[in-house]
Structures are given as structure tokens and as C-alpha cells.
Motif scaffolding. Structure first.
Motif, PDB file in Angstrom:
ATOM      1  N   VAL A  37     -38.373  81.980  22.585  1.00 54.61           N
ATOM      2  CA  VAL A  37     -39.620  81.232  22.718  1.00 54.61           C
ATOM      3  C   VAL A  37     -40.299  81.236  21.355  1.00 54.61           C
ATOM      4  CG1 VAL A  37     -41.805  81.039  23.945  1.00 54.61           C
ATOM      5  CG2 VAL A  37     -39.794  81.968  25.121  1.00 54.61           C
ATOM      6  N   ASP A  38     -40.216  80.123  20.648  1.00 60.64           N
ATOM      7  CA  ASP A  38     -40.751  79.992  19.293  1.00 60.64           C
ATOM      8  C   ASP A  38     -42.136  79.354  19.383  1.00 60.64           C
ATOM      9  OD1 ASP A  38     -41.166  79.715  16.594  1.00 60.64           O
ATOM     10  OD2 ASP A  38     -39.665  78.150  16.292  1.00 60.64           O
ATOM     11  N   VAL A  39     -43.172  80.188  19.300  1.00 63.60           N
ATOM     12  CA  VAL A  39     -44.542  79.738  19.532  1.00 63.60           C
ATOM     13  C   VAL A  39     -45.164  79.307  18.203  1.00 63.60           C
ATOM     14  CG1 VAL A  39     -46.779  80.299  20.548  1.00 63.60           C
ATOM     15  CG2 VAL A  39     -44.705  81.400  21.418  1.00 63.60           C
ATOM     16  N   LYS A  82     -41.106  75.856  21.075  1.00 63.26           N
ATOM     17  CA  LYS A  82     -39.718  75.429  21.248  1.00 63.26           C
ATOM     18  C   LYS A  82     -38.944  76.519  21.981  1.00 63.26           C
ATOM     19  CE  LYS A  82     -40.075  72.663  17.064  1.00 63.26           C
ATOM     20  NZ  LYS A  82     -39.520  72.316  15.744  1.00 63.26           N
ATOM     21  N   LEU A  83     -38.226  76.119  23.010  1.00 62.14           N
ATOM     22  CA  LEU A  83     -37.422  77.042  23.800  1.00 62.14           C
ATOM     23  C   LEU A  83     -35.945  76.802  23.512  1.00 62.14           C
ATOM     24  CD1 LEU A  83     -39.111  76.896  27.341  1.00 62.14           C
ATOM     25  CD2 LEU A  83     -39.733  78.297  25.374  1.00 62.14           C
ATOM     26  N   SER A 117     -38.670  71.311  23.885  1.00 62.90           N
ATOM     27  CA  SER A 117     -39.986  71.545  23.282  1.00 62.90           C
ATOM     28  C   SER A 117     -41.064  71.433  24.347  1.00 62.90           C
ATOM     29  CB  SER A 117     -40.270  70.516  22.180  1.00 62.90           C
ATOM     30  OG  SER A 117     -39.453  70.734  21.060  1.00 62.90           O
ATOM     31  N   LEU A 118     -42.112  72.242  24.193  1.00 64.52           N
ATOM     32  CA  LEU A 118     -43.262  72.220  25.089  1.00 64.52           C
ATOM     33  C   LEU A 118     -44.509  71.846  24.289  1.00 64.52           C
ATOM     34  CD1 LEU A 118     -42.671  75.636  26.927  1.00 64.52           C
ATOM     35  CD2 LEU A 118     -41.815  73.385  27.601  1.00 64.52           C
ATOM     36  N   SER A 119     -45.469  71.240  24.947  1.00 64.90           N
ATOM     37  CA  SER A 119     -46.725  70.896  24.283  1.00 64.90           C
ATOM     38  C   SER A 119     -47.634  72.114  24.126  1.00 64.90           C
ATOM     39  CB  SER A 119     -47.457  69.808  25.072  1.00 64.90           C
ATOM     40  OG  SER A 119     -47.701  70.233  26.400  1.00 64.90           O
ATOM     41  N   LEU A 120     -47.255  73.253  24.718  1.00 62.10           N
ATOM     42  CA  LEU A 120     -48.035  74.478  24.566  1.00 62.10           C
ATOM     43  C   LEU A 120     -47.916  75.000  23.137  1.00 62.10           C
ATOM     44  CD1 LEU A 120     -46.965  76.252  27.876  1.00 62.10           C
ATOM     45  CD2 LEU A 120     -49.166  75.170  27.411  1.00 62.10           C
ATOM     46  N   SER A 121     -48.982  75.669  22.648  1.00 63.55           N
ATOM     47  CA  SER A 121     -48.958  76.160  21.274  1.00 63.55           C
ATOM     48  C   SER A 121     -49.955  77.295  21.094  1.00 63.55           C
ATOM     49  CB  SER A 121     -49.286  75.027  20.301  1.00 63.55           C
ATOM     50  OG  SER A 121     -50.640  74.622  20.477  1.00 63.55           O
ATOM     51  N   SER A 122     -49.843  77.983  19.963  1.00 63.53           N
ATOM     52  CA  SER A 122     -50.788  79.059  19.655  1.00 63.53           C
ATOM     53  C   SER A 122     -52.191  78.508  19.417  1.00 63.53           C
ATOM     54  CB  SER A 122     -50.314  79.847  18.428  1.00 63.53           C
ATOM     55  OG  SER A 122     -50.260  79.016  17.282  1.00 63.53           O
ATOM     56  N   GLN A 123     -52.275  77.265  18.944  1.00 67.03           N
ATOM     57  CA  GLN A 123     -53.575  76.637  18.702  1.00 67.03           C
ATOM     58  C   GLN A 123     -54.370  76.501  19.996  1.00 67.03           C
ATOM     59  OE1 GLN A 123     -55.157  76.044  16.032  1.00 67.03           O
ATOM     60  NE2 GLN A 123     -56.819  74.710  16.725  1.00 67.03           N
TER      61      GLN A 123
END
Length: 369
Positions: free
Chosen positions: A193-195, A201-202, A215-221
Motif C-alpha cells: 500500500v503506497d500512500v 497505489k496498491l 490506484s485509489l483516490s485516497l491519499s495522505s493529503q
């Protein structure tokens, strides 16, 4: 080795994302490697969007600026191993009968038409045979990766405008695994899981290869934005609070507010990760890892977002699997390393892909400079 272009000089690594770039260069030592140069910079909004370059000239200028400002040794080589965007790629493992290399390439292109929703003549396609961890196979497992020609050509053009010579171009998910998967092999399936700041990105890795990427729209931001909204502070202060408290439940009121703000985002991560843990069980059984390895029992957090305090423990409690922080130095530093790298560990998490690219660059032949 997967790459859409491969020459053989020693080269540095360049990781490009929508809002930032990272540079790293390694030198081979008697045992392991040494980080000799690293740096990065922000990209203006609109230069790269969703992995697609929108302004080659601005990107080239940003790359040149970052190279001039690297820490450590100045980078003299023009040869670069650069990342291509996973979100624009198609990655699939296929099975074909044993055959010669020339015949395999024809078979790969034929099968690619079945799972790639674009005309084959608009794509670059690369492939690599995956050796089995167990069993002597009567067939070949082949990792197939493809990207639109327009995307790859644009990256080539931007690099050339920056005065660089691409020694290799590689999907970022594959570069990441080179950095964090010890010796490039895992006897058990792992979900990486690359945040990142913009997206997550998984990748599912097992045996000697990536098996799946998305890829996911989730992020650290989104953690930062949640804190800013809840506490009515600007993003700079919200980032400070996020880093200070994270997902640990503190006794003071401010820490509890921060925790409550970011829990919904963390729960979104859990929902998405759970979906792909289940996906592995139902869609990716053909791994040659033994009967006991039908489920993913290990999640590896990578990227700058992995630094969020308490994130691994929070995920572990809900997912009921082991959650660890990926070590981007595992294939670079020797086990008995006495010398500390230039880059501190926490900061190095955001350089994981760049280090994987640099590792490939350092393993090439002699420099042409």
C-alpha cells in the motif's frame, strides 16, 4: 526485467508523480550499495494529471532544477531510469505453454487483446517470465505490462527536453517492489500500500513478481484536509497536528479532536484494502506458493503516508493481518551496515520508488560518461 526501454549505462532514478518528483543515485560497493545523491521538488498543478504529462516544457525545467539542487554528490550522468505511471498501465499475469522466446512474444500479444481495452497497435507491451517458487511447471507464467504509446512517448520527450537519456522506463509499482521486497522474492503474498500525497497505489506481490496493481483516490493529503476542516485551521497547521498525533488516542483534548477527524479517512483505507484482500482470494489463486498461501496475511505500508503515527496498528486491528512499514533499504544496505545512509528512514519512505529505480540504474553496466 520489465522496462519499456532498456539500455545498459549506470543511471540515476527519477520518480515522477502528479505533484512532485524524486531523484536518487546509488553506487555499488563491495557489499550492497551506497546512496550518493538524492533530492526532489514540487510540480505545479497541471504539469502532470493522472499520470499524463500536460506540459513537457515545465516538467523538463522542474527536473533540471531538481538535479541542480540534489544533496550529496552532483549527478553527472545523463542516463536515467524513470518511472511510468501505474494508473495508466495494464498489468496481468498470463499462462502460456512452454515455447521459444520469439513464439512467446506472439502469444503474449495475442492474449493481451483479451484483457486490454485498447487497440494493441496503440500500446507498448513488455513481458517477463516469472520463475516459480515451488513446482516444476509444464507452462510459463508471464507478467505482461502495457501502456499507451502516447503516454510513454510523452515521458520520453520530456526527459529528452531535460537533457537526459532514458536508460530504462519502468512502471512505478515494479520499481517499488524492487526496493522493499527483500531479495525480490516473497514466499507469501503481500499487499503493498503506497500512500502518496495525491493517490494511493496498491500492488499484490508474490513469488518473484507483481501480480496485480491498481490506484485509489485516497491519499495522505485527505488526512490533512480532514484535520483542517474539523479544527478550522489552515493546511499547514493541520499537517503539523496530523504528524504530531496521528492515529494514536492521546489524553489531551486536541489530540482527541485530531484522532476523530482522521478516523473516517482511515476507515476508508480499511474498506478499500479489505476489498483487494478479498479480490486476491477469488481472482488470483494461480501463484505456485503452496496450498497454505490462499490468502494475504501481510500488508506492507510504503510512501510518505506510511509515516502517520499509529496507522499500521490501526489497520492491523481492523484487517486482522500483519501490517508492517516497508524498508526501502532492504536490498541496498548490507545486513551488517555500519554506515548510515544520507537519507533518514522516515524521509526515505517517500523515496521508495526512486530508490527502486536507482537500484536498477546502479545494477546496469559501466557508465558511458
Amino acid at each position: 526485467m520489465m522496462g519499456f526501454l532498456t539500455l545498459h549505462p549506470r543511471a540515476f532514478g527519477l520518480d515522477l508523480s502528479d505533484l512532485s518528483l524524486k531523484v536518487a543515485q546509488l553506487e555499488k560497493k563491495r557489499q550492497g550499495f551506497r546512496l550518493v545523491s538524492y533530492g526532489g521538488g514540487e510540480l505545479a498543478e497541471g504539469v502532470i494529471e493522472g499520470g499524463e504529462i500536460k506540459d513537457e516544457e515545465k516538467l523538463a525545467a522542474s527536473i533540471q532544477k531538481a538535479l541542480k539542487q540534489v544533496k550529496g554528490k552532483k549527478i553527472h550522468t545523463r542516463y536515467v531510469v524513470a518511472a511510468l505511471p501505474e494508473e495508466r498501465a495494464f498489468v496481468q499475469v498470463i499462462q502460456i505453454p512452454r515455447m521459444k522466446r520469439e513464439e512467446m512474444m506472439v502469444a503474449v500479444r495475442f492474449q493481451a487483446e483479451n484483457f486490454i481495452p485498447y487497440p494493441i497497435d496503440t500500446l507498448y507491451i513488455d513481458s517477463a517470465v516469472i520463475p516459480p517458487v515451488h513446482n516444476h511447471l509444464d507452462h510459463l507464467d508471464v507478467l505482461v505490462a502495457s501502456l499507451p504509446r502516447a503516454i510513454v512517448d510523452s515521458y520520453m520527450s520530456a526527459l529528452e527536453k531535460a537533457g537526459l537519456v532514458p536508460a530504462a522506463l519502468e512502471i512505478d509499482a515494479i520499481a517499488l517492489t524492487r526496493a522493499v521486497v527483500g531479495k525480490g522474492v516473497s514466499p507469501i503474498p503481500i499487499l503493498l500500500v503506497d500512500v502518496g500525497k495525491v493517490r494511493t497505489k496498491l500492488s499484490i506481490f508474490s513469488g518473484y513478481s507483481v501480480r496485480f496493481t491498481t490506484s485509489l483516490s485516497l491519499s495522505s493529503q485527505q488526512f490533512t484536509e480532514a484535520v483542517a476542516r474539523t479544527l478550522h485551521v489552515d493546511e499547514e497547521k493541520a499537517e503539523e497536528f496530523k504528524r504530531q498525533y496521528g492515529l494514536y488516542v492521546p489524553e489531551d483534548a486536541l489530540g482527541q479532536e485530531v484522532f476523530r477527524a482522521i478516523v473516517p479517512v482511515a476507515n476508508d483505507f480499511i474498506e478499500q484494502i479489505s476489498k483487494y484482500l478479498e479480490y486476491y482470494e477469488t481472482h488470483l489463486p494461480h501463484q505456485h506458493l503452496g496450498k497454505s498461501q490462499t490468502t494475504i496475511k501481510k500488508v506492507m505500508l510504503c510512501g510518505g503516508g506510511a509515516n502517520l503515527k499509529g496507522f499500521p496498528e490501526f489497520l492491523m486491528r481492523s484487517l486482522k493481518v500483519e501490517v508492517v512499514i516497508g524498508d526501502p533499504w532492504v536490498n541496498i544496505l548490507p545486513r551488517n551496515a555500519q554506515e548510515l545512509p544520507l537519507l533518514p528512514f522516515q524521509e526515505s519512505l517517500s523515496y521508495s520508488c526512486a530508490l527502486g529505480l536507482a537500484l536498477r540504474g546502479a545494477q546496469r553496466g559501466k557508465s558511458y560518461d
